[in-house]
Design a protein around this motif. Structure first.
Motif, PDB file in Angstrom:
ATOM      1  N   HIS A   1       0.905  -1.137  -0.198  1.00 22.22           N
ATOM      2  CA  HIS A   1      -0.095   0.073  -0.035  1.00 22.22           C
ATOM      3  C   HIS A   1       0.956   1.449   0.080  1.00 22.22           C
ATOM      4  CE1 HIS A   1      -3.179   2.651   1.174  1.00 22.22           C
ATOM      5  NE2 HIS A   1      -2.441   3.214   2.133  1.00 22.22           N
ATOM      6  N   MET A   2       1.854   1.354   0.868  1.00 16.10           N
ATOM      7  CA  MET A   2       2.802   2.474   0.812  1.00 16.10           C
ATOM      8  C   MET A   2       3.464   2.888  -0.542  1.00 16.10           C
ATOM      9  SD  MET A   2       6.103   2.781   3.311  1.00 16.10           S
ATOM     10  CE  MET A   2       7.144   4.223   3.731  1.00 16.10           C
ATOM     11  N   TYR A   3       3.695   1.943  -1.345  1.00 18.04           N
ATOM     12  CA  TYR A   3       4.361   1.961  -2.524  1.00 18.04           C
ATOM     13  C   TYR A   3       3.360   3.054  -3.491  1.00 18.04           C
ATOM     14  CZ  TYR A   3       7.247  -1.732  -0.971  1.00 18.04           C
ATOM     15  OH  TYR A   3       7.909  -2.736   0.007  1.00 18.04           O
ATOM     16  N   GLY A   4       3.583   4.347  -3.466  1.00 16.91           N
ATOM     17  CA  GLY A   4       2.762   5.219  -4.134  1.00 16.91           C
ATOM     18  C   GLY A   4       1.422   5.351  -3.613  1.00 16.91           C
ATOM     19  N   TRP A   5       1.250   4.786  -2.554  1.00 14.49           N
ATOM     20  CA  TRP A   5      -0.313   4.680  -1.818  1.00 14.49           C
ATOM     21  C   TRP A   5      -1.276   4.098  -2.743  1.00 14.49           C
ATOM     22  CZ3 TRP A   5       1.446   5.076   2.605  1.00 14.49           C
ATOM     23  CH2 TRP A   5       2.213   6.036   3.219  1.00 14.49           C
ATOM     24  N   GLY A   6      -0.719   3.008  -3.037  1.00 12.62           N
ATOM     25  CA  GLY A   6      -1.940   2.337  -3.954  1.00 12.62           C
ATOM     26  C   GLY A   6      -1.650   2.188  -5.489  1.00 12.62           C
ATOM     27  N   ALA A   7      -0.772   3.154  -5.960  1.00 15.58           N
ATOM     28  CA  ALA A   7      -0.384   3.371  -7.289  1.00 15.58           C
ATOM     29  C   ALA A   7       0.380   2.122  -7.831  1.00 15.58           C
ATOM     30  CB  ALA A   7       0.198   4.621  -7.354  1.00 15.58           C
TER      31      ALA A   7
END
Length: 277
Positions: free
Chosen positions: A54-60
């Motif tokens: 989830h933290m990687y791009g906040w879902g992106a």
């Protein structure tokens, strides 16, 4: 030769050398197109374990992988992590493993990855401000509901792993670990004893000049690169290690995955083992 496969949780069969998607740019444009190509090439080359969060791009990052790979082929595992939220702090994030936050992040991940069940979900960090029973209890509820298959942890100590195992079955641990960074050797040993998958992040660490020279010497003897030697060492070091090196370049991806075919004989392994002394 090392075994090429591992069964996470005893039943989820994956190739041991996977791919970490954290470094893939997801903003629109040529960099995103290159990221899609890298993810697809990884699968073409036989990768069956891809790590995101989830933290990687906040879902992106999750959305990027779905765009690249959905519908997922048989045997492809895309694992994600929850428990970190955006914040106004200088770091831009904070630990947040409150049950409602975890549930919300899982629901978002299901939608972004376009799946009904996340086969392996890892808690990105244990939140010291939330009871461990509440954090893992929330994930266990999602597991009971069929939205999560197996539960893993990240950045834990042996004590924390033991405590967690009293609450839920732990299928994986993702800690920082490499040929030259063996701080979590006790955690690896605990995972090996329990048959728990150990996914080292930052599996190719920066080396001191002396260590670099020795790794380069071994690489030269094998007609390989230092990165390949470092990854091959991980595969030889323990049967539960599943490295997830990341890159945004196809040529680097191909180089990393070729490490699975590098055979380190005992003399070379001994030379590399001594680098941590």
């Amino acid at each position: 030769m090392t075994s090429a496969m591992f069964r996470i949780g005893g039943d989820l069969r994956v190739r041991r050398l996977g791919f970490g998607a954290m470094r893939l740019p997801s903003d629109p444009g040529p960099a995103r197109e290159a990221s899609l190509a890298v993810a697809r090439r990884a699968v073409e080359l036989g990768v069956t374990l891809i790590d995101t969060a989830h933290m990687y791009g906040w879902g992106a990052n999750e959305e990027l992988l779905a765009e690249a790979l959905y519908p997922y082929g048989d045997g492809l595992l895309v694992t994600t992590k929850v428990g970190v939220a955006q914040s106004a702090s200088p770091a831009g994030w904070r630990l947040d493993a409150r049950p409602d936050v975890l549930r919300g992040q899982v629901e978002h991940a299901l939608r972004r990855l376009r799946v009904e069940r996340i086969e392996l979900l890892q808690l990105h960090r244990i939140d010291p401000d939330v009871l461990l029973e509440d954090q893992l209890g929330a994930l266990r509820e999602l597991q009971t509901e069929g939205k999560v298959g197996r539960i893993g942890l990240s950045e834990v100590t042996v004590t924390e792993l033991d405590q967690a195992q009293q609450i839920v079955d732990i299928a994986s641990v993702q800690n920082r670990y490499s040929l030259l960074d063996r701080e979590h050797e006790p955690v690896l040993a605990a995972c090996e004893a329990a048959g728990i998958a150990f996914l080292p992040w930052r599996p190719v660490a920066m080396a001191t000049s002396d260590a670099s020279a020795e790794i380069a010497a071994v690489a030269a003897e094998l007609n390989a690169t230092p990165a390949q030697v470092s990854l091959a060492w991980l595969l030889h070091h323990s049967p539960v290690i599943l490295p997830i090196p990341g890159t945004s370049r196809i040529e680097h991806l191909e180089e990393n995955l070729a490490a699975a075919y590098l055979d380190l004989h005992p003399t070379l392994l001994d030379r590399l083992d001594r680098l941590a002394e």
